[in-house]
Design an enzyme around this catalytic site. Sequence first.
Site, mmCIF file in Angstrom:
data_model
loop_
_atom_site.group_PDB
_atom_site.id
_atom_site.type_symbol
_atom_site.label_atom_id
_atom_site.label_comp_id
_atom_site.label_asym_id
_atom_site.label_seq_id
_atom_site.Cartn_x
_atom_site.Cartn_y
_atom_site.Cartn_z
ATOM 1 N N HIS A 69 93.371 26.525 89.994
ATOM 2 C CA HIS A 69 93.981 25.269 90.410
ATOM 3 C C HIS A 69 94.673 25.429 91.767
ATOM 4 O O HIS A 69 94.593 24.554 92.629
ATOM 5 C CB HIS A 69 94.973 24.805 89.339
ATOM 6 C CG HIS A 69 95.630 23.522 89.695
ATOM 7 N ND1 HIS A 69 94.962 22.315 89.634
ATOM 8 C CD2 HIS A 69 96.853 23.251 90.185
ATOM 9 C CE1 HIS A 69 95.776 21.369 90.050
ATOM 10 N NE2 HIS A 69 96.928 21.901 90.383
ATOM 11 N N CYS B 34 75.858 22.419 95.706
ATOM 12 C CA CYS B 34 76.976 21.513 95.467
ATOM 13 C C CYS B 34 78.202 22.237 94.941
ATOM 14 O O CYS B 34 79.056 21.643 94.316
ATOM 15 C CB CYS B 34 76.570 20.395 94.510
ATOM 16 S SG CYS B 34 76.123 20.976 92.871
#
Lengths: 92, 562
Positions: free
Chosen positions: B188, B487
């Site tokens: 994160h 991606c």
Amino acid sequence: MAERTATIASRVGLHARPAAIFAEAAGELDLEVTIAREGEPVEEALDASSILSLMGLGAEYGTTVVLRAEGEGADAALDQLVGILETDHDAE
Amino acid sequence: MSETFTGVGVSAGRVIGPVRRMPDPIAAPADGALLPEGITAEQESARLAEATRTVAAGLKERAATATGDAADVLKATALMASDKSLLKSATKLVASGTCAESAIWEAADAVATQLAALGGYMAERATDVLDVRARIVAELRGVPAPGIPDADEPFVLWAADLAPADTATLDPTRVLALVTSGGGPQSHTAIVARSLGLPAIVAAADTVALVDGDVVFVDGIDGTVVRNPGATETALAEAYASRVALPGFDGVGVLSDGHRVPLLANVGSGSDAKDAAAAGAEGVGLLRTEFCFLGRDTEPSHDEQVQAYRAVFEAFGGSKVVVRTLDAGADKPLPFLTDESEPNPALGVRGYRTDAAVPGVLERQLAAIAEAADGTDAEVWTMAPMISTPAEAAAFATLCAAAGLTTPGVMVEVPSAAVMARQVVSEVAFASIGTNDLTQYTMAADRQLGPLAEFNDPWQPAVLHLIQATCDGGAAAAGGPKPVGVCGEAAADPALAVVLVGLGVATLSMNRRALPAVAAILKRVDRTGAQRLAQLALAAGSAAEARTLVRTALPELNVFGL
């Protein structure tokens, strides 16, 4: 004992900013003011200067509440607090 | 004396500043812990009241300097800290012999539970009550308040790792850089740092030795932290500070020789898609459809899904939108689809594999995608995550055809799909490489584990070889060459983007914030140059060597401070 009823005018109910404004005003008074939903017994009324009690009340837009206070200046003080509850603070 | 710590650079930038450590979270006091000996209930109550006043005053002071919503929230939080009814119930517990910490802990818990039961907006306020409680307990204990530290001057934030709740209040004008001893490139912390454009280093285990006030140089490009920096570091930080501002992305990804490399965006919702379109993205290379599903106990209805997908298609009318079907499992469990008791969820029933375990969800999703596509002029491609074999690719293509979706594809994340790329891609119309998972599976290193962060680097030459194999397989597919895109986070690294193009990748899809940087660097190289750099990276012996070789050949990166 002075007593007033008021209808919550803030669209979001008695939460966040409106609750903070109201609790702060009630806390500045020299009186003990209580708040309860209309129809609830007096002994279940909560401290109006406690933001946590106000939030726990879960009063939404349109909810009618009863304010009570005793002592000198109680009438004038409650009139002022009713004015705060019946203002839509989110519309400012 | 300067001292260097090494970690993994996850967001570029070079700055110097003082360290502020993220305080440890406040541990719960023992249930009903008793008053300390020799202390009366009156003394303890007074201590508690004093602590609530101090916390309230501190919050009020911050409210006075804040503006807008932040000021309102701080003001309300200050009122909570000095709340009479909260103090009253805590004082009652103290009177019955409980110590102040346990008393306020328990009293606030009761309030938070009550608010949570009201649901909706009130339930969210329960978090504020718990935050106030932690602040009061910190005050009682004489330790720093939890959360991002307050400091007068901008600082380098050090933490073991950062959770979403920590970064919600992170102000990028007050924080210069992030350094964590744990975490990894996909943690994160890394994601937040990139989205805020803050230099960041993760998995720098030895940085636990840093203390408040240490002056450090943070190099998010090289992945190093230098305590007591000298002239060299100062020069590097100054060069970074005077970098040339990146030009905005003009909406056309192209090499210096005119070779087109469409630059697409990864999006996770309709509003995300609008932002990406505004940032110039040439389409969507990855629509994560989980946004529709996560946090739910039941499958969303057909109409709900149609509406959600259509919002994205409408933002990209006339352009390509690659929809990835539901990717549940591992770090994204869904109660109606995945089995949380699996001992090893990353290697479990996840992605496309959930279709065999719980048939129907995928078919219904494809039907919703088809109907949403029908109403718009977006060019809708559909791909399945976690495809491992040609048979799975063929089965997915059949499902797409049955739903009326004409451009089926696969994600290449499992090494077997990369190795077998020719056979896998022959079954479909295109492939898109998910570099985050491909790296984790190639290196057999859990993405979430800080100590393995060095393995979880898409510059690992082994990963680059598999990307090469996938591009070669796509080019040799039955029925003519099929395009292979990327991606994953790799596409957002401008230097790595050049390597990917050199390996034969046709399109790059990334966080919209990375578009200007990637576009600017691609403009500086031609196809032959990109191929030459790709060969250098493939021949390297380590991720660090590959990165250094390529970066040295791309001096333009330094011009822009990338």
